[in-house]
Scaffold this motif. Sequence first.
Motif, PDB file in Angstrom:
ATOM      1  N   TYR A 168      15.307   9.915  -7.865  1.00 52.18           N
ATOM      2  CA  TYR A 168      15.903   9.862  -6.529  1.00 52.18           C
ATOM      3  C   TYR A 168      17.395   9.578  -6.661  1.00 52.18           C
ATOM      4  O   TYR A 168      17.795   8.651  -7.379  1.00 52.18           O
ATOM      5  CB  TYR A 168      15.246   8.756  -5.684  1.00 52.18           C
ATOM      6  N   LEU A 169      18.195  10.371  -5.966  1.00 53.22           N
ATOM      7  CA  LEU A 169      19.650  10.177  -5.993  1.00 53.22           C
ATOM      8  C   LEU A 169      20.213  10.221  -4.590  1.00 53.22           C
ATOM      9  O   LEU A 169      19.912  11.140  -3.828  1.00 53.22           O
ATOM     10  CB  LEU A 169      20.305  11.327  -6.773  1.00 53.22           C
ATOM     11  N   SER A 170      21.042   9.248  -4.259  1.00 52.18           N
ATOM     12  CA  SER A 170      21.703   9.227  -2.961  1.00 52.18           C
ATOM     13  C   SER A 170      23.210   9.195  -3.198  1.00 52.18           C
ATOM     14  O   SER A 170      23.709   8.374  -3.969  1.00 52.18           O
ATOM     15  CB  SER A 170      21.254   7.996  -2.163  1.00 52.18           C
ATOM     16  N   ILE A 171      23.925  10.107  -2.539  1.00 46.97           N
ATOM     17  CA  ILE A 171      25.356  10.277  -2.823  1.00 46.97           C
ATOM     18  C   ILE A 171      26.205   9.682  -1.697  1.00 46.97           C
ATOM     19  O   ILE A 171      26.061  10.074  -0.529  1.00 46.97           O
ATOM     20  CB  ILE A 171      25.706  11.771  -3.010  1.00 46.97           C
ATOM     21  N   HIS A 172      27.076   8.755  -2.066  1.00 49.55           N
ATOM     22  CA  HIS A 172      28.000   8.100  -1.134  1.00 49.55           C
ATOM     23  C   HIS A 172      29.425   8.200  -1.677  1.00 49.55           C
ATOM     24  O   HIS A 172      29.665   8.701  -2.763  1.00 49.55           O
ATOM     25  CB  HIS A 172      27.654   6.608  -1.011  1.00 49.55           C
TER      26      HIS A 172
END
Length: 308
Positions: A193-197
């Motif tokens: 899982y990857l979340s980009i900010h």
Amino acid sequence: PRSSSSFYERYHNLEDIFYWINKTQQDNPSTVKAILIGSSYEKRPLYALKLSLNNDLNKKAMWIDCGIHAREWISPAFCLWFVQYALAFYKINQDITDILDNMDVYILPVMNPDGYQYTWTTNRMWRKNRSVNRSNNCIGVDLNRNFDANWCTEGASDEPCTEIYCGAYPESEPESRAVADFLRSHKDSVQLYLSIHSYSQMLLFPYSCTLDEAENHNDLLEMVQEAAQVIRRHYRNTYKYGSGAKTIYLAPGGSDDWAYKLGIKYSFTFELQDRGRYGFLLPPSYISKACNEALIAVKTIALKVIEK
Ligand code: ING
Ligand code: ZN
């Protein structure tokens, strides 16, 4: 736009991104599928793209979401960049080929379309979604405080008028519920899982909601350390890394912590460029370097997950 900059080296409004999603699916009918995973508070569609470049069955998968926070424009730009790179360099670049031979990729380019639209029309610095609070008319929930991971404890606020409002209850918002529902129903295949900010140049992993160490902390630390080294070597840029709570601040209710607790043992939040000179207003001329260094970090981590 400067005539020398490509589509992917510019920021795009929501209408253009929806057009791009549709076009990307139509141009790649055998490998790209748009999946409607839900809709936003203001009833905009939440489309995820599924990239499936290799026909092997029972493949594992990774998930990448972008644009959870409206003003972090480099984030949706990265999701588009990643898709174009994967489609263009499959069978050309060894790393992306190995990744796509072993994993399907789900990509949600804009998790918070209402907020993103609002940053284009009204307030460039908007962060939250656009849901209206019934009691005091303040607008917006911080979607990265709305997940069920030590929800609304220290580092979030139950005050609707703040930037880190956690919402009325976990997954109260249609955007966070859509992502959580999708991952719950795909948790057997999704390994990463990857979340980009943005911004601050950090590679973070659970936990952010507590100072406790994750069970595979050393594994996760090794992965982001290697990713940061690769960025330094290739792009001469520095990324900090570590657990969220110890590297940035205590922040409960985040998506990566929730995904981790769901059972996705490789869960990360990337904070892309820069370190504050432009902040959220990163000029378009920085997009290619910011995305390429994030891409090489994603590749490094995905290859390590495949080896496990
Ligand atoms: N940073 C994140 C935020 O939501 C974070 C940091 C990461 C919080 C992981 C929780 C979990 O505050 C930005 N820039 O939004
Ligand atoms: Zn953010």
